[in-house]
Enzyme design. Sequence first.
Site, PDB file in Angstrom:
ATOM      1  N   HIS A  28       0.825  -1.226   0.000  1.00  0.00           N
ATOM      2  CA  HIS A  28       0.000   0.000   0.000  1.00  0.00           C
ATOM      3  C   HIS A  28       0.854   1.270   0.000  1.00  0.00           C
ATOM      4  O   HIS A  28       0.334   2.365  -0.208  1.00  0.00           O
ATOM      5  CB  HIS A  28      -0.913   0.038   1.232  1.00  0.00           C
ATOM      6  CG  HIS A  28      -1.945  -1.049   1.259  1.00  0.00           C
ATOM      7  ND1 HIS A  28      -2.838  -1.249   0.228  1.00  0.00           N
ATOM      8  CD2 HIS A  28      -2.233  -2.009   2.187  1.00  0.00           C
ATOM      9  CE1 HIS A  28      -3.622  -2.282   0.523  1.00  0.00           C
ATOM     10  NE2 HIS A  28      -3.272  -2.762   1.711  1.00  0.00           N
TER      11      HIS A  28
ATOM     12  N   ASP B 178      -2.821 -10.533  -2.066  1.00  0.00           N
ATOM     13  CA  ASP B 178      -3.339  -9.996  -0.805  1.00  0.00           C
ATOM     14  C   ASP B 178      -4.838  -9.707  -0.998  1.00  0.00           C
ATOM     15  O   ASP B 178      -5.281  -9.405  -2.106  1.00  0.00           O
ATOM     16  CB  ASP B 178      -2.598  -8.705  -0.446  1.00  0.00           C
ATOM     17  CG  ASP B 178      -2.911  -8.225   0.952  1.00  0.00           C
ATOM     18  OD1 ASP B 178      -2.160  -8.547   1.878  1.00  0.00           O
ATOM     19  OD2 ASP B 178      -3.945  -7.523   1.136  1.00  0.00           O
TER      20      ASP B 178
ATOM     21  N   HIS C 286      -6.398  -7.231  -0.199  1.00  0.00           N
ATOM     22  CA  HIS C 286      -6.625  -5.812  -0.519  1.00  0.00           C
ATOM     23  C   HIS C 286      -5.858  -5.426  -1.783  1.00  0.00           C
ATOM     24  O   HIS C 286      -4.797  -5.990  -2.059  1.00  0.00           O
ATOM     25  CB  HIS C 286      -6.161  -4.927   0.643  1.00  0.00           C
ATOM     26  CG  HIS C 286      -6.814  -5.266   1.939  1.00  0.00           C
ATOM     27  ND1 HIS C 286      -6.210  -6.082   2.881  1.00  0.00           N
ATOM     28  CD2 HIS C 286      -8.033  -4.927   2.437  1.00  0.00           C
ATOM     29  CE1 HIS C 286      -7.031  -6.220   3.916  1.00  0.00           C
ATOM     30  NE2 HIS C 286      -8.143  -5.551   3.670  1.00  0.00           N
TER      31      HIS C 286
ATOM     32  N   ASP D 170      -4.311 -12.740   3.875  1.00  0.00           N
ATOM     33  CA  ASP D 170      -5.480 -12.270   4.625  1.00  0.00           C
ATOM     34  C   ASP D 170      -6.808 -12.585   3.944  1.00  0.00           C
ATOM     35  O   ASP D 170      -7.848 -12.086   4.361  1.00  0.00           O
ATOM     36  CB  ASP D 170      -5.373 -10.768   4.946  1.00  0.00           C
ATOM     37  CG  ASP D 170      -4.983  -9.926   3.737  1.00  0.00           C
ATOM     38  OD1 ASP D 170      -4.806 -10.492   2.640  1.00  0.00           O
ATOM     39  OD2 ASP D 170      -4.853  -8.696   3.893  1.00  0.00           O
TER      40      ASP D 170
HETATM   41 ZN   LIG Z   1      -4.328  -6.981   2.972  1.00  0.00          ZN
END
Ligand SMILES: [Zn+2]
Length: 354
Positions: free
Chosen positions: A129, A166, A168, A254
């Site tokens: 990120h 991931d 996200h 995750d």
């Molecule tokens: Zn994540």
Amino acid sequence: MNRTAVVFSPKYYRHNPGRGHPESAKRLRRIANELEKSKLRGVENWQFVKPEKARLEDVELVHGTEYIQLVEAVCKSGGGLLDLEDTVASPESFEVALYAVGGTLKAVNLVIEKKFRNAFALVRPPGHHAGKYSACGFCIFNNIAIVAEYLLKKFKLKRVLILDIDAHHGNGTQEAFYETSKVLYVSLHQDPRGFPGTGFIDEIGGSEGLGYNVNVPLPFRTGDQTYLKAINEVVKPVIRQYKPQFILVSAGLDGHYTDPVASLSLSASCYQEVYETIVNLASEMCEGKLVSVLEGGYSLNFVGKIATAAIAKMSGTFYNVDDKAPAIRERVREQGEKVIEETKKVQKAFWNIN
Ligand SMILES: [Zn+2]
């Protein structure tokens, strides 16, 4: 050639975002413990390797000097928030983040130098990120973006794949390579409307990078079946046509159904299947050259098992993980199918996809 290097050091425990924060040192302890346990059971086809500390010029491959200095200053003054949300630095985070970058570089060097066939960088803080000038989503320096840039600059590679699994969207990584064809960014993730606000199907890259950015934003609680369908019908054909010279994986773990931060409802067996596919693609495309970099993964009951399952696949050893996928609602399955079809429709402009 040795099979799999696992770059790891207890130094990574020293980054402490605070009590109750999901991105805790406990995650990595669980992974290290599970690996040790499995090694006792005779799985010896892999090896722990110590990381080195990155130099500032390595971090500057992706991040602005002012930002790096800001992180250092915050840590020197005792730590604190690095963004407006939940990315927290403790006094030792700057040094640990340099080791996270350095550990990822080490993993890449070991594979390039053919000392190991592939490598897993078990590092924290995570990275995908983080932007050029910004911390975000528990990430300080973008480990995977830095090593991708390193492969382009130092070894003059022309086609590096970053596969981001991931849960996200890796907004920092997408941004870093949005306008180049030298890095293909492919990400499967949960609906990104809440966070990070990027990762939609129509984000397809710009200028030289047009067609080299693939997002598959799946609905919440997608489950194994739809996830694997997206891998088989979108991700695999695109990667085969791109013919990467090196495969980097943003290994966020995750997506598991017990994860307290994300909600993709995947099972540990799904990760095993995903890793089998990745390892096969690496053999087929680039003599097995593959580096996985730990990103998220916050389920303390499963993160160790999933990482060990991934490393087992990478090192060609057996690891049994007993885990059943939860039931998926029909409406969610239909939504997932729709996302896959829409992604195909958009990406057909650049790739041969059925
Ligand atoms: Zn994540």
